[in-house]
Design an enzyme around this catalytic site. Structure first.
Site, short mmCIF file in Angstrom:
data_model
loop_
_atom_site.label_atom_id
_atom_site.label_comp_id
_atom_site.label_asym_id
_atom_site.label_seq_id
_atom_site.Cartn_x
_atom_site.Cartn_y
_atom_site.Cartn_z
CB THR A 188 -1.30 0.12 1.18
OG1 THR A 188 -1.67 1.06 1.44
CG2 THR A 188 -0.35 -0.34 2.52
CE LYS B 96 0.42 -4.49 3.52
NZ LYS B 96 -0.67 -6.09 2.64
#
Ligand code: NAD
Ligand code: TYD
Length: 341
Positions: free
Chosen positions: A125, A157
Site C-alpha cells: 500500500t 505493511k
C-alpha cells in the site's frame, strides 16, 4: 504460459476481484485461494465462481506453515493479498496486524523459498510512505520515497515489505512488491469510507466525516489495481517495487459531496466526528514506472463515471452489504461446506 496460482486473501475485497479477473482473462490458469475468512473475508464475494473447476477455495491461515507448505507444493506463483487492512481497527488493536501482516508474510516467504516458487507478488500500500502535506500538491510518492508509516496498519505493511525485500536480497527470491493507493469498487467491506457512506445513506443514516474532511486520498478502481498486479506478475522484474495509482486525488469532503449528490441527499446528512488518531493528511502516488516500463495504465478509474458506477453497484447489491452489516454473511460458509472443510 499457463500458471498455477496460490492467491492469499482471495475472499476479501481486492483478492476476490483479482481471482475473478484471472478466471476471466487467463482461463487456462488455475487458482488456489487460501483465506482464513476473518471478519472481512466473505465467500459470497466469490459466489459466481461456485463449481468452477479451476478455482479451489481453502479455508486456512497464512500463519499455518503446514497448510501453506502443502498448497505451495502444487503452485508456481504466489499473489499475496491476505492482511488485516483497516487503519481504524489497527488503532484499536494492533495484535492481529502484526500476526497476519508481519508473521504471516514471513511464513509465506520461508515456504515459498523452500518450494522454489517462480514469482512472489506482495500486494502492499501507499500508506507505507506516510503522509504528504496539502500545500505542496506537486509532491507524490515514488518508489524511492522513504518508508515512514504512521499507523499500526501501515507499519505492519512496511515491515512485511522489508521482509519481502530481504528475501530477494538475501536469497535471490523472485519477489515483486506493489504499492497501491485507495481502491474503490464492488465487494469492499462496508467499514471503508465509500461503501460505508453509500450504505448509510440508503439506510437514511448520516455519514461520519473525520476531522475537517480535508484529508486527501488518491482513488483507483479495484479492477485497474488487479490489472496492475497481473501486469507485474507477467512482466515485472524480480526485486522491484511498483507504485500503482489513479492520479485521482480527492479530499474526503469532495468525495462526500459527490456521493451525496449521486444519491440525491443533502449536506445535512454529514456528521462531523472526531478525527482519526494520527490521520495521514494526503496520499498521492507517482506510478510512472509501472506505466512507462510495463505499459499499464488505469482505464476504469476516471470520476465521476467510475464513482457513479460503484455507488450504483452498492445500491443494486443491497442484500450483499446488508448481510455483511448484519453479520449474516458468516453463515454462508457453514451452510456451503457444512463444517466439512
Ligand atoms: P480485505 O480486508 O477486504 O481482505 C483481506 C482478506 O485477507 C480477507 O478475505 C481475510 O479473510 C484474509 N485474511 C486476513 N488475515 C488472514 C490470514 N492470517 N490468513 C489468511 N487469510 C487472511 O482487504 P483488501 O482491501 O482486499 O486488501 C487486500 C490487500 O491489499 C491487503 O494486503 C492490503 O494491505 C492491500 N491494499 C489495500 C488497499 C485498499 O484500498 N483496500 C490499497 C492498497 C493495498
Ligand atoms: P478508509 O476507507 O478507512 O481508507 P484509508 O484509511 O486506508 O485511507 O478511509 C478513507 C478516508 O476517509 C480516510 O482519510 C479516513 C476517512 N474516513 C472518514 O472520514 N469517515 C469514516 O467513517 C471512514 C471509515 C473514513
Amino acid at each position: 504460459m499457463s500458471r498455477t496460482l496460490l492467491v492469499t486473501g482471495g475472499a476479501g475485497f481486492i483478492g476476490s476481484n483479482f481471482v475473478r479477473l484471472i478466471r476471466r482473462d487467463r482461463p487456462d490458469w488455475t487458482v488456489t485461494n487460501l483465506d482464513a475468512l476473518t471478519y472481512s473475508g466473505n465467500l459470497e464475494n466469490l459466489a459466481d465462481l461456485e463449481g468452477d473447476a479451476k478455482h479451489r477455495f481453502v479455508r486456512g491461515d497464512i500463519c499455518d506453515a503446514d497448510v501453506v507448505r502443502h498448497l505451495m507444493s502444487e503452485c508456481d506463483v504466489v499473489v499475496h493479498f491476505a492482511a488485516e487492512s483497516h487503519v481504524d481497527r489497527s488503532i484499536q488493536d494492533s495484535g492481529p496486524f502484526i500476526q497476519s501482516n508481519v508473521l504471516g508474510t514471513q511464513i509465506l516467504l520461508d515456504v515459498a523459498r523452500a518450494a522454489n516458487i517462480d514469482r512472489f507478488v506482495h500486494v502492499s500500500t501507499d500508506e507505507v510512505y506516510g503522509s504528504l502535506p496539502l500545500d505542496q500538491p506537486e509532491l507524490k510518492f515514488t518508489e524511492e520515497s522513504m518508508l515512514a508509516p504512521n499507523s499500526p496498519y501501515a507499519a505492519s505493511k512496511a515491515a512485511s515489505d522489508l521482509l519481502v525485500r530481504a528475501a530477494h536480497h538475501t536469497f535471490g527470491m523472485p519477489t515483486i512488491i506493489t504499492r497501491c493507493s485507495n481502491n474503490f469498487g464492488p465487494f469492499q467491506f462496508p467499514e471503508k469510507v465509500i461503501p460505508l457512506f453509500v450504505s448509510n445513506l440508503i439506510e437514511d443514516k448520516p455519514v461520519p466525516l473525520y476531522g475537517d474532511g480535508l484529508n486527501v486520498r488518491d482513488w483507483l478502481h479495484v479492477e485497474d489495481h488487479c490489472e496492475a498486479i497481473l501486469t507485474v506478475l507477467e512482466r515485472g522484474a524480480p526485486g522491484e517495487v511498483y507504485n500503482v495509482g489513479g492520479d485521482n486525488e480527492r479530499s474526503n469532503l469532495e468525495l462526500t459531496h459527490e456521493i451525496l449528490r449521486l444519491m440525491g441527499k443533502g449536506d445535512d446528512m454529514i456528521r462531523r466526528v472526531q478525527d482519526r488518531l494520527g490521520h495521514d493528511r494526503r496520499y498521492a502516488i507517482d506510478s510512472s514506472k509501472l506505466q512507462s516500463e510495463l505499459g499499464w495504465k488505469p482505464t476504469r478509474s476516471a470520476w465521476p463515471d467510475a464513482l457513479e458506477q460503484t455507488v450504483r453497484w452498492y445500491c443494486d447489491h443491497e442484500q450483499w452489504w446488508r448481510r455483511v452489516k448484519s453479520g449474516a454473511y458468516r453463515e454462508y460458509y457453514e451452510n456451503q461446506y457444512q463444517g466439512l472443510v
